[in-house]
Write an enzyme that holds these catalytic residues in place. Structure first.
Site, short mmCIF file in Angstrom:
data_model
loop_
_atom_site.label_atom_id
_atom_site.label_comp_id
_atom_site.label_asym_id
_atom_site.label_seq_id
_atom_site.Cartn_x
_atom_site.Cartn_y
_atom_site.Cartn_z
N TYR A 57 42.62 46.19 36.45
CA TYR A 57 41.69 45.07 36.52
C TYR A 57 41.02 44.84 35.16
O TYR A 57 40.26 45.68 34.69
CB TYR A 57 40.62 45.32 37.58
CG TYR A 57 41.14 45.56 38.97
CD1 TYR A 57 42.39 45.08 39.38
CD2 TYR A 57 40.39 46.27 39.89
CE1 TYR A 57 42.86 45.30 40.66
CE2 TYR A 57 40.85 46.49 41.18
CZ TYR A 57 42.09 46.01 41.56
OH TYR A 57 42.54 46.25 42.84
N HIS A 124 48.64 52.56 42.81
CA HIS A 124 48.40 51.14 43.08
C HIS A 124 49.62 50.46 43.72
O HIS A 124 49.47 49.63 44.63
CB HIS A 124 48.03 50.44 41.77
CG HIS A 124 47.19 49.23 41.94
ND1 HIS A 124 46.35 48.76 40.96
CD2 HIS A 124 47.05 48.37 42.97
CE1 HIS A 124 45.72 47.67 41.39
NE2 HIS A 124 46.14 47.41 42.60
N SER A 203 40.96 42.35 50.44
CA SER A 203 40.99 40.93 50.79
C SER A 203 40.80 40.69 52.28
O SER A 203 41.55 39.93 52.90
CB SER A 203 42.31 40.29 50.32
OG SER A 203 42.40 40.30 48.92
N LEU A 205 38.72 38.96 53.63
CA LEU A 205 38.31 37.56 53.81
C LEU A 205 39.36 36.59 53.27
O LEU A 205 39.07 35.44 52.97
CB LEU A 205 36.96 37.31 53.13
CG LEU A 205 35.79 38.07 53.76
CD1 LEU A 205 34.54 37.93 52.90
CD2 LEU A 205 35.52 37.56 55.17
N ARG A 207 40.95 36.45 50.38
CA ARG A 207 40.60 36.00 49.03
C ARG A 207 39.55 34.89 49.07
O ARG A 207 39.59 33.95 48.28
CB ARG A 207 41.84 35.57 48.26
CG ARG A 207 42.77 36.77 48.00
CD ARG A 207 44.11 36.39 47.42
NE ARG A 207 44.86 37.59 47.11
CZ ARG A 207 45.51 38.33 48.01
NH1 ARG A 207 45.49 37.96 49.28
NH2 ARG A 207 46.16 39.41 47.68
N GLY A 208 38.63 35.03 50.02
CA GLY A 208 37.53 34.08 50.15
C GLY A 208 37.84 32.88 51.03
O GLY A 208 36.93 32.16 51.44
N PHE A 209 39.11 32.66 51.35
CA PHE A 209 39.50 31.46 52.08
C PHE A 209 38.89 31.43 53.48
O PHE A 209 38.48 30.36 53.96
CB PHE A 209 41.02 31.37 52.18
CG PHE A 209 41.50 30.08 52.77
CD1 PHE A 209 41.61 28.94 51.98
CD2 PHE A 209 41.84 29.98 54.11
CE1 PHE A 209 42.04 27.74 52.52
CE2 PHE A 209 42.28 28.79 54.66
CZ PHE A 209 42.38 27.66 53.86
#
Length: 328
Positions: A57, A124, A203, A205, A207-209
């Site tokens: 990241y 990862h 994720s 959510l 990715r916020g969607f």
């Protein structure tokens, strides 16, 4: 807001909800370090203990950021980071899991984080060219050396998980799990429960969607990874918005937001499930933590499942190139 309960990832005790820190350095456009550090401090103040990062990241920036944020507060944190991507963002994906790289990556992460040990160290992505026994064997050596306390895998397949666990106990599997990504439920989650491996959904959510805050990609930064993801593409996005509208209706009936309802659904998957919703802002952090107080009955869960059937989600969660490294 009640006190955050504790759940276990294998033998590791953590807060029932963690904080995904990726977006503070990577994937969602420009960010503000001081704002991010303030959000991490607020999370710790509220009782969140699990902080999740990776050496990938921001090409190490995220680990350095977290190192700054937890200075003087190390004993409040269950620190999780990951290794495996040997490329920079934008370059062809290269995964390394050879023993030499495992040791090299761990030492580099310790330096960036400014700590003497990592509480939970994940691979990862699985290296397709290196036996998982070699990778986990090297990770186990890090445990023996005191550099790492517990081991994890991310986006690994069932057979890989079983083989890895035979080399050294795996505390957690981090993989995507939400109302619009449910493949984990078929084989991998049952296997993890058979082996006593905790589940860390990233994720949760979408990715916020699933919060309903995004109705198009127009307002997203040019460097936002969602611009390249199939579920946000024209045609797919409109179909997926219909799911969010139904969630919003159910959420309103309970006096919560669509995002809180979607996150509560993940929290209700089991006592071995510790989602790590990510945010850079204290407002959304507090909203996410408040989802822990949302109680869902069997009827509520059935209504949510009916509103968000997995076969109605349009588009894959990654493009084909990225999917090639998932569940291997």
């Amino acid at each position: 807001m009640t006190e955050i309960p504790t759940r276990r990832l294998g033998e590791l005790a953590v807060s029932a909800q963690g904080l995904g820190c990726m977006g503070m350095s990577h994937g969602y456009g420009a960010s503000d370090d001081e704002q991010s550090i303030a959000t991490i401090h607020r999370a710790l103040d509220l009782g969140v203990t699990l902080l999740d990062t990776s050496d990938f990241y921001g090409a190490g920036h995220n680990e350095e950021l977290i190192g700054r944020a937890i200075a003087g507060r190390r004993d409040e944190v269950v620190l999780a980071t990951k290794f495996g991507f040997a490329n920079r963002l934008g370059e062809p994906t290269k995964i390394r899991g050879d023993a030499a790289y495992v040791r090299q990556a761990c030492d580099a992460s310790l330096r960036r984080l400014g700590v003497d040990h990592i509480d939970l160290y994940y691979q990862h992505r699985v290296d397709p060219d290196v036996p998982i026994e070699e990778t986990v064997g090297a990770m186990a050596e890090l445990v023996a050396a005191g550099k790492v306390r517990h081991l994890g895998l991310s986006e690994a397949g069932a057979e890989t998980i079983r083989r890895a666990h035979a080399v050294h106990p795996i505390a957690a599997l981090q993989s995507e799990w939400s109302l619009w990504t449910r493949e984990l439920e078929q084989e991998i989650a049952p296997l993890c429960r058979e082996l006593g491996i905790g589940l860390v959904p990233f994720s949760p959510l979408g990715r916020g969607f699933l919060t309903g805050r995004y109705t198009s990609t127009e307002g997203l930064s040019e460097t936002d990874v969602r611009r390249t993801q199939p579920r946000f593409a024209d045609g797919n996005l409109e179909q997926n918005l219909a799911i969010v509208e139904k969630l919003d209706e159910l959420a309103a009936e309970k006096g919560v937001t669509a995002g809180q309802l979607a996150l509560a659904w993940v929290q209700h998957r089991g006592d071995d499930v510790v989602p790590i919703p990510g945010t850079r802002r204290q407002k959304y952090l507090e909203e996410n933590i408040a989802a822990l107080d949302v109680v869902l009955s069997a009827a509520d869960l059935a209504a949510i499942d009916a509103a968000a059937p997995s076969d109605k989600v349009a588009g894959t969660r990654y493009d084909a190139a990225s999917l090639a490294f998932v569940n291997k």
